[in-house]
Write a protein that holds these residues in place. Sequence first.
Motif, PDB file in Angstrom:
ATOM      1  N   GLY A   1      -5.627   2.622   0.572  1.00 29.31           N
ATOM      2  CA  GLY A   1      -5.355   1.815  -0.608  1.00 29.31           C
ATOM      3  C   GLY A   1      -6.213   0.561  -0.701  1.00 29.31           C
ATOM      4  N   THR A   2      -6.317   0.044  -1.922  1.00 31.13           N
ATOM      5  CA  THR A   2      -6.997  -1.222  -2.203  1.00 31.13           C
ATOM      6  C   THR A   2      -6.103  -2.054  -3.114  1.00 31.13           C
ATOM      7  OG1 THR A   2      -9.198  -0.208  -2.065  1.00 31.13           O
ATOM      8  CG2 THR A   2      -9.032  -2.316  -3.209  1.00 31.13           C
TER       9      THR A   2
ATOM     10  N   SER B   1       0.544   7.138  -4.058  1.00 31.52           N
ATOM     11  CA  SER B   1      -0.859   7.277  -4.428  1.00 31.52           C
ATOM     12  C   SER B   1      -1.447   8.537  -3.816  1.00 31.52           C
ATOM     13  CB  SER B   1      -1.641   6.048  -3.948  1.00 31.52           C
ATOM     14  OG  SER B   1      -3.023   6.257  -4.088  1.00 31.52           O
ATOM     15  N   ASP B   2      -2.411   9.127  -4.512  1.00 38.94           N
ATOM     16  CA  ASP B   2      -3.103  10.318  -3.988  1.00 38.94           C
ATOM     17  C   ASP B   2      -4.265   9.945  -3.081  1.00 38.94           C
ATOM     18  OD1 ASP B   2      -1.446  12.050  -5.425  1.00 38.94           O
ATOM     19  OD2 ASP B   2      -2.735  11.987  -7.203  1.00 38.94           O
ATOM     20  N   ASP B   3      -4.601   8.667  -3.015  1.00 36.53           N
ATOM     21  CA  ASP B   3      -5.747   8.237  -2.217  1.00 36.53           C
ATOM     22  C   ASP B   3      -5.402   8.234  -0.733  1.00 36.53           C
ATOM     23  OD1 ASP B   3      -7.202   7.791  -4.557  1.00 36.53           O
ATOM     24  OD2 ASP B   3      -6.438   5.731  -4.720  1.00 36.53           O
ATOM     25  N   ASP B   4      -6.413   8.460   0.099  1.00 41.15           N
ATOM     26  CA  ASP B   4      -6.210   8.389   1.551  1.00 41.15           C
ATOM     27  C   ASP B   4      -5.889   6.963   1.976  1.00 41.15           C
ATOM     28  OD1 ASP B   4      -6.498  10.994   2.815  1.00 41.15           O
ATOM     29  OD2 ASP B   4      -8.577  10.972   2.103  1.00 41.15           O
TER      30      ASP B   4
ATOM     31  N   SER C   1      -0.670   4.375  -0.315  1.00 37.88           N
ATOM     32  CA  SER C   1      -1.602   5.474  -0.108  1.00 37.88           C
ATOM     33  C   SER C   1      -1.114   6.386   1.018  1.00 37.88           C
ATOM     34  CB  SER C   1      -2.994   4.935   0.214  1.00 37.88           C
ATOM     35  OG  SER C   1      -2.986   4.228   1.445  1.00 37.88           O
TER      36      SER C   1
ATOM     37  N   GLY D   1      -8.839   1.072   4.571  1.00 40.10           N
ATOM     38  CA  GLY D   1      -9.721   1.486   3.494  1.00 40.10           C
ATOM     39  C   GLY D   1     -11.041   0.740   3.484  1.00 40.10           C
ATOM     40  N   ASP D   2     -11.750   0.866   2.371  1.00 36.33           N
ATOM     41  CA  ASP D   2     -13.063   0.248   2.189  1.00 36.33           C
ATOM     42  C   ASP D   2     -12.917  -1.270   2.276  1.00 36.33           C
ATOM     43  OD1 ASP D   2     -15.458  -0.822   1.142  1.00 36.33           O
ATOM     44  OD2 ASP D   2     -15.797   0.960  -0.089  1.00 36.33           O
TER      45      ASP D   2
ATOM     46  N   ASP E   1       0.836  -1.199   0.000  1.00 32.63           N
ATOM     47  CA  ASP E   1       0.000   0.000   0.000  1.00 32.63           C
ATOM     48  C   ASP E   1       0.876   1.256   0.000  1.00 32.63           C
ATOM     49  OD1 ASP E   1      -1.964   1.907   0.342  1.00 32.63           O
ATOM     50  OD2 ASP E   1      -2.869   0.950   2.105  1.00 32.63           O
TER      51      ASP E   1
ATOM     52  N   LYS F   1     -14.163  -3.386  -0.776  1.00 34.98           N
ATOM     53  CA  LYS F   1     -13.247  -3.443  -1.924  1.00 34.98           C
ATOM     54  C   LYS F   1     -12.136  -4.457  -1.675  1.00 34.98           C
ATOM     55  CE  LYS F   1     -13.942   1.313  -3.552  1.00 34.98           C
ATOM     56  NZ  LYS F   1     -13.284   2.626  -3.810  1.00 34.98           N
TER      57      LYS F   1
ATOM     58  N   SER G   1      -3.473  13.101   4.037  1.00 33.17           N
ATOM     59  CA  SER G   1      -3.648  13.954   2.867  1.00 33.17           C
ATOM     60  C   SER G   1      -4.249  15.298   3.239  1.00 33.17           C
ATOM     61  CB  SER G   1      -4.563  13.261   1.852  1.00 33.17           C
ATOM     62  OG  SER G   1      -5.883  13.160   2.366  1.00 33.17           O
TER      63      SER G   1
END
Length: 287
Positions: A159-160, A154-157, A93, A180-181, A91, A184, A224
């Motif tokens: 990761g998946t 990654s720009d996401d808070d 993120s 994360g989610d 990850d 997912k 972020s």
Amino acid sequence: MIPHAPLNDALELASEWPQLLAQAQRLAHSFALGGHGRRRAGAGDIFWQFRPAQAGDSLRAIDWRRSARADDQFVRENEWQAAQSVQFWVDTSASMYFASEGSSKHFRAAMLALAVGVLLSDAGEKIGSSDGLLPAKPGRAQIPALAQVFSRISDDDFGTPQTDDLKPHSLAVFVSDFFGDFAKLERAVTSAADQQIAGALLMVLDPQEVNFPFAGRTLFESMSGGLRYESQKADGLRAKYRSALQDRQAALASLAQSVGWQFQCHTTDQPASAGLMWLYQALEYRR
């Protein structure tokens, strides 16, 4: 405010990769493998062991010279030598760059993945990434290439895992805080399992994320900066937070068990060798 290394510090990681590679290689080489590698019966030319003959063994499989020295019949087994493909997702993120002190979660996650990659490569296995950026191949040249994949920020808070390029019947290693989610993640793992892929989930956390030592007025902010929450009495959140973390860990363990994978939680204040030992043994169990 929760202390953390600014996300912009992640942009400086490129200059730290030589140090990361050196630490990963040193960690791998200090790991006492003992009987490592593909120590199981199969196609190959290297002798492994004799075992007592069992019902169903053909007469051609009997080693008559060894059997003549005993009352029982024995089968000669050679060591399995077909290279296994092991694909990694670490990850990258924003949440993984949190560090209350010392190294970030991302640095520890990448170091453990690279270290086990060194061990697997030395054992003749193929290593690569799960996202298709680095197809699984044998050879030590894969190690620095894998490090470059892990450096992609990654720009996401959160990761998946990316599983579209996983090779059927291979092994997968997902290393993350898994904040994360969950739906997912569940889809990614079950999709991999449907392709007869075995694997391991290694959760890497910072000690503050486990202990929740905050009290009084505290501003909680995502790495972020996109998520913010202010509490006037943070210690009042401790029990609820710890319960939520335990629920997430229980869900991860249940998900792994449901598809025959392995799960473990590792914190950055623990010896890196402990995380490497668990990860290598989890993979060794499946190889």
